[in-house]
Write a protein that holds these residues in place. Structure first.
Motif, short mmCIF file in Angstrom:
data_model
loop_
_atom_site.label_atom_id
_atom_site.label_comp_id
_atom_site.label_asym_id
_atom_site.label_seq_id
_atom_site.Cartn_x
_atom_site.Cartn_y
_atom_site.Cartn_z
N ARG A 189 13.60 26.28 87.99
CA ARG A 189 12.37 27.24 87.68
C ARG A 189 12.73 27.67 86.08
N ARG A 190 11.77 28.20 85.40
CA ARG A 190 11.64 29.00 84.09
C ARG A 190 11.95 30.42 84.57
N ARG A 191 13.05 30.76 83.96
CA ARG A 191 12.94 32.35 84.39
C ARG A 191 13.38 32.96 83.08
N PRO A 192 12.77 34.20 83.00
CA PRO A 192 13.21 35.33 81.94
C PRO A 192 14.62 35.56 82.21
N ASP A 193 15.21 35.97 80.88
CA ASP A 193 16.65 36.35 80.85
C ASP A 193 16.74 37.63 80.03
N THR A 194 17.62 38.52 80.57
CA THR A 194 17.61 39.91 79.98
C THR A 194 18.20 39.94 78.87
N ARG A 195 19.24 38.90 78.59
CA ARG A 195 20.07 38.86 77.50
C ARG A 195 18.95 38.47 76.17
N ALA A 196 18.00 38.24 76.31
CA ALA A 196 17.08 37.63 75.16
C ALA A 196 16.49 38.93 74.80
N ARG A 197 16.47 39.90 75.33
CA ARG A 197 15.60 41.24 75.04
C ARG A 197 16.40 41.91 73.75
N GLY A 198 15.65 41.76 72.62
CA GLY A 198 16.25 42.45 71.49
C GLY A 198 16.89 41.33 70.70
#
Length: 416
Positions: free
Chosen positions: A384-393
């Motif tokens: 599954r494609r999931r959001p990654d909190t590391r990408a924020r900012g």
């Protein structure tokens, strides 16, 4: 039409749209962010091209030879003729393009913070606030948005290409100005991912020296400085030197799908529109291809949807490589060194730029660790494609090939 953002992607497109040509040129409004955190910091782009390119008079340096160093110190030399590896500083690029645009009769420039784009079908309205604090409402037939996304789209794999570079001046001649080191794996390797040095010599005593990692998390300031001190003293043996400038950045390496269209008349360009190569971070050359395609479509009266920056085949291969690196199934240092040595530098450089043929890609695949790569390819459709909190900012930047990015991602590096 309106172009949002005056970085590499925005200025490259406006430069194309305002270039002298037969027929009527479109009226263009370029909206730049006010001074402050919304403007990207000074950075470096690197890319391949033949002599006589559109921005050659602004280049800091260029090389017709590249070198890759294995972990044990073995070397792979790459002769680029007739192309060259070009280094372009963002300030020099902006100065050159802005000077050319000063005489453009159909260009209007404004400084504003853009809050949103409303779809009118046809056309769109750009909403924002000018530098003086007054509301901005600009109606345009087409809108091209180069602002970095607030968050990356969901992905199956996300690694970070993060780096810090020093512009150094040595007391004694230490560099060969004729050769740039694209990847030097004589660095301590992290537990997950890979690291390498990157050296762009400007003259015998001056160079940009970078430490780069592909790994799940960036380092802190102490970690980058420790790595650079080790690389410059223990690996390169530079002796006494002065640091005259620094660069630092984080580039997401992801198989996320970046939408190129956000409305009936609104499009994303640059890294926001998928111009950064997922497996390498290179962006600048893809931005130029996108800009040419958009300008050509408008000149022919066609909808100016920016084309995919890389073929679907290349994006699929990148997804497999990223997953194999992230899971540790392949040794990154051995992977790249072996590919450059066995596939040949010319073919590898075309691959890094997304210009290899289907047959060449198949041949490259046979020179990789076949079983780990096949296992990875087989599992990808089920993830599954999931959001990654590391990408924020974290802006989706492009590296030497880096592109339209926001803080804190200057662009330079081998796989920028």
């Amino acid at each position: 039409m309106a172009v949002i953002g005056a970085g590499a992607a925005g200025l490259s497109l406006v430069h194309r749209l305002c270039a002298p040509a037969p027929g009527r040129r479109p009226d263009v409004t370029l909206i730049d962010a006010p001074p402050g955190p919304l403007r990207p910091p000074e950075r470096t782009w690197c890319f391949w091209g033949e002599p006589g390119g559109a921005y050659d008079e602004a280049l800091t340096a260029s090389w017709d030879r590249l070198r890759l160093r294995g972990h044990a110190g073995d070397t792979v030399d790459c002769t680029l003729a007739p192309t060259r590896y070009k280094m372009l500083r963002s300030t020099d690029f902006e100065r050159l393009v802005n000077a050319r645009l000063d005489a453009a009769p159909h260009l209007r420039r404004t400084t504003a913070t853009v809050d949103g784009i409303d779809d009118l079908r046809p056309g769109a309205v750009v909403r924002g606030t000018t530098e003086g604090g007054t509301p901005l409402r600009l109606r345009a037939r087409w809108v091209f948005d180069s602002r970095p996304p607030r968050a990356l789209p969901p992905a199956r794999t996300l690694l970070l290409q993060h780096f810090r570079g020093w512009f150094v001046r040595t007391a004694q001649p230490c560099f060969d100005p004729a050769v740039a080191d694209l990847m030097d794996f004589r660095t301590p390797q992290p537990a997950h991912g890979l690291s390498f040095g990157y050296v762009l010599p400007l003259d015998p005593c001056r160079a940009l020296v970078e430490y780069t990692e592909f790994s799940p998390q960036p380092l802190d300031d102490t970690g980058y400085d420790r790595a650079l001190h080790h690389y410059t003293s223990q690996v390169l043996g530079l002796g006494a030197f002065e640091v005259t400038g620094t660069e630092q950045g984080v580039i997401p390496m992801t198989d996320a799908r970046f939408p190129r269209r956000t409305g009936s008349s609104a499009f994303r360009i640059g890294t926001a529109g998928g111009a950064t190569r997922p497996s390498t971070g290179y962006t600048f050359a893809a931005v130029q291809r996108q800009s040419r395609a958009v300008a050509d479509a408008l000149a022919r009266g066609r909808p100016p949807l920016p084309p995919p920056a890389y073929p679907a085949r290349s994006r699929a291969m990148d997804g497999v490589l990223l997953r194999a690196l992230a899971t540790g199934r392949v040794d990154g240092t051995r992977f790249f060194t072996q590919l450059f040595r066995e596939a040949g530098p010319e073919r590898m450089l075309r691959f890094l730029d997304g210009r290899t043929t289907c047959r060449e890609d198949f041949a490259l695949g046979l020179r990789t660790p076949v079983l780990p790569m096949l296992r990875t390819a087989a599992e990808l459709p089920w993830l599954r494609r999931r959001p990654d909190t590391r990408a924020r900012g974290i802006p989706a930047g492009g590296r030497p090939g880096h592109e339209e990015t926001g803080p804190p991602a200057p662009e330079t590096g081998p796989l920028a």
